[in-house]
Write a protein that holds these residues in place. Structure first.
Motif, PDB file in Angstrom:
ATOM      1  N   MET A  28       0.881  -1.304  -0.023  1.00 44.35           N
ATOM      2  CA  MET A  28       0.159  -0.142   0.240  1.00 44.35           C
ATOM      3  C   MET A  28       0.886   1.296  -0.433  1.00 44.35           C
ATOM      4  N   ILE A  29      -0.003   1.899  -0.362  1.00 41.33           N
ATOM      5  CA  ILE A  29       1.157   3.419  -0.535  1.00 41.33           C
ATOM      6  C   ILE A  29       0.909   4.637   0.450  1.00 41.33           C
ATOM      7  N   LYS A  30       1.432   4.746   1.677  1.00 40.93           N
ATOM      8  CA  LYS A  30       0.980   5.978   2.443  1.00 40.93           C
ATOM      9  C   LYS A  30       1.429   7.754   2.131  1.00 40.93           C
ATOM     10  N   ASN A  31       0.699   8.406   2.734  1.00 45.13           N
ATOM     11  CA  ASN A  31       0.728   9.420   2.013  1.00 45.13           C
ATOM     12  C   ASN A  31       1.051   9.846   0.467  1.00 45.13           C
ATOM     13  N   ASP A  32      -0.225   9.298  -0.195  1.00 46.02           N
ATOM     14  CA  ASP A  32       0.270   9.860  -1.118  1.00 46.02           C
ATOM     15  C   ASP A  32      -0.487  11.044  -1.720  1.00 46.02           C
ATOM     16  N   ALA A  33      -0.523  12.041  -2.827  1.00 45.01           N
ATOM     17  CA  ALA A  33      -0.473  12.573  -3.821  1.00 45.01           C
ATOM     18  C   ALA A  33      -2.021  13.412  -3.078  1.00 45.01           C
ATOM     19  N   SER A  34      -2.580  11.925  -3.240  1.00 43.26           N
ATOM     20  CA  SER A  34      -4.548  12.059  -3.127  1.00 43.26           C
ATOM     21  C   SER A  34      -4.617  13.114  -1.691  1.00 43.26           C
ATOM     22  N   ALA A  35      -3.943  12.090  -0.657  1.00 43.73           N
ATOM     23  CA  ALA A  35      -4.245  12.415   0.438  1.00 43.73           C
ATOM     24  C   ALA A  35      -4.567  14.087   1.555  1.00 43.73           C
ATOM     25  N   SER A  36      -5.469  14.135   2.150  1.00 42.10           N
ATOM     26  CA  SER A  36      -5.466  15.674   2.792  1.00 42.10           C
ATOM     27  C   SER A  36      -4.227  16.476   3.346  1.00 42.10           C
ATOM     28  N   ILE A  37      -3.390  17.551   3.406  1.00 44.11           N
ATOM     29  CA  ILE A  37      -2.626  17.950   3.726  1.00 44.11           C
ATOM     30  C   ILE A  37      -3.043  18.712   5.272  1.00 44.11           C
ATOM     31  N   ASP A  38      -4.673  18.657   5.408  1.00 39.14           N
ATOM     32  CA  ASP A  38      -4.422  19.640   6.418  1.00 39.14           C
ATOM     33  C   ASP A  38      -3.608  19.035   7.927  1.00 39.14           C
ATOM     34  N   GLY A  39      -3.190  20.533   8.809  1.00 42.02           N
ATOM     35  CA  GLY A  39      -2.822  19.415   9.821  1.00 42.02           C
ATOM     36  C   GLY A  39      -1.338  20.063  10.009  1.00 42.02           C
ATOM     37  N   ILE A  40      -1.045  19.952   8.262  1.00 39.57           N
ATOM     38  CA  ILE A  40       0.749  20.026   8.485  1.00 39.57           C
ATOM     39  C   ILE A  40       1.164  21.125   8.438  1.00 39.57           C
ATOM     40  N   MET A  41       2.384  21.346   9.664  1.00 38.34           N
ATOM     41  CA  MET A  41       2.702  22.515   9.601  1.00 38.34           C
ATOM     42  C   MET A  41       4.041  22.379   8.267  1.00 38.34           C
ATOM     43  N   PRO A  42       4.412  24.090   8.281  1.00 37.38           N
ATOM     44  CA  PRO A  42       4.639  24.608   7.461  1.00 37.38           C
ATOM     45  C   PRO A  42       6.381  24.284   7.477  1.00 37.38           C
ATOM     46  N   GLY A  43       6.499  23.848   6.355  1.00 33.02           N
ATOM     47  CA  GLY A  43       8.195  23.085   5.938  1.00 33.02           C
ATOM     48  C   GLY A  43       8.418  21.755   6.791  1.00 33.02           C
ATOM     49  N   GLU A  44       7.226  21.257   6.969  1.00 37.44           N
ATOM     50  CA  GLU A  44       7.252  20.155   7.337  1.00 37.44           C
ATOM     51  C   GLU A  44       6.800  19.365   5.571  1.00 37.44           C
ATOM     52  N   LEU A  45       8.093  18.383   5.659  1.00 37.68           N
ATOM     53  CA  LEU A  45       7.840  17.240   4.469  1.00 37.68           C
ATOM     54  C   LEU A  45       7.198  15.982   4.456  1.00 37.68           C
ATOM     55  N   ILE A  46       6.530  15.706   3.800  1.00 32.84           N
ATOM     56  CA  ILE A  46       5.549  14.542   4.149  1.00 32.84           C
ATOM     57  C   ILE A  46       5.772  13.426   3.308  1.00 32.84           C
ATOM     58  N   LEU A  47       6.725  12.493   2.827  1.00 40.68           N
ATOM     59  CA  LEU A  47       6.717  11.928   1.128  1.00 40.68           C
ATOM     60  C   LEU A  47       6.333  11.016   1.021  1.00 40.68           C
ATOM     61  N   PRO A  48       5.502  10.141  -0.396  1.00 42.87           N
ATOM     62  CA  PRO A  48       4.433   8.867   0.001  1.00 42.87           C
ATOM     63  C   PRO A  48       5.903   7.638  -0.061  1.00 42.87           C
ATOM     64  N   GLU A  49       5.260   6.989   0.653  1.00 45.31           N
ATOM     65  CA  GLU A  49       6.011   5.814   0.955  1.00 45.31           C
ATOM     66  C   GLU A  49       5.655   4.807   0.437  1.00 45.31           C
ATOM     67  N   LEU A  50       6.325   3.391   0.185  1.00 45.65           N
ATOM     68  CA  LEU A  50       5.785   2.549  -0.287  1.00 45.65           C
ATOM     69  C   LEU A  50       5.724   1.081   1.265  1.00 45.65           C
ATOM     70  N   TRP A  51       4.247   0.493   1.963  1.00 43.96           N
ATOM     71  CA  TRP A  51       4.658  -0.127   2.401  1.00 43.96           C
ATOM     72  C   TRP A  51       4.040  -1.944   1.680  1.00 43.96           C
ATOM     73  N   VAL A  52       4.768  -3.097   2.754  1.00 42.61           N
ATOM     74  CA  VAL A  52       4.783  -4.191   2.092  1.00 42.61           C
ATOM     75  C   VAL A  52       3.589  -4.726   3.712  1.00 42.61           C
ATOM     76  N   MET A  53       2.364  -5.328   3.084  1.00 44.21           N
ATOM     77  CA  MET A  53       1.663  -5.454   4.369  1.00 44.21           C
ATOM     78  C   MET A  53       1.876  -6.917   5.303  1.00 44.21           C
ATOM     79  N   GLU A  54       2.455  -7.642   4.945  1.00 43.77           N
ATOM     80  CA  GLU A  54       3.220  -8.872   5.634  1.00 43.77           C
ATOM     81  C   GLU A  54       4.402  -8.924   5.650  1.00 43.77           C
TER      82      GLU A  54
END
Length: 82
Positions: A28-54
């Motif tokens: 699954m992809i976490k923090n993808d571009a379609s995710a809401s950015i509400d609550g992110i502090m200015p200058g905070e970088l959130i990168l898209p991440e790829l996770w294996v489920m198992e």
């Protein structure tokens, strides 16, 4: 779940996600571009991440993706290790 990759390039994360899915590894992809950015502090970088489920799929996922990692060093990208 374990993180196997992160990048500021959403298309690369999506590509790696497709590669894992084609090899029978649920991911699954976490923090993808379609995710809401509400609550992110200015200058905070959130990168898209790829996770294996198992967790048991982590080593195989890294083995499959390693040839594709070439050229990503120093580009704000890398394997997980989480």
């Amino acid at each position: 779940m374990r993180k196997v990759f992160e990048s500021h390039r959403q298309e690369k994360v999506g590509h790696f996600h497709s590669i894992l899915e084609q090899n029978g590894i649920a991911s699954m992809i976490k923090n993808d571009a379609s995710a809401s950015i509400d609550g992110i502090m200015p200058g905070e970088l959130i990168l898209p991440e790829l996770w294996v489920m198992e967790d048991d799929d982590y080593d195989r996922a890294i083995e499959i993706l390693t040839p594709f990692y070439e050229g990503t060093a120093g580009d704000g990208e890398g394997s997980g290790g989480a």
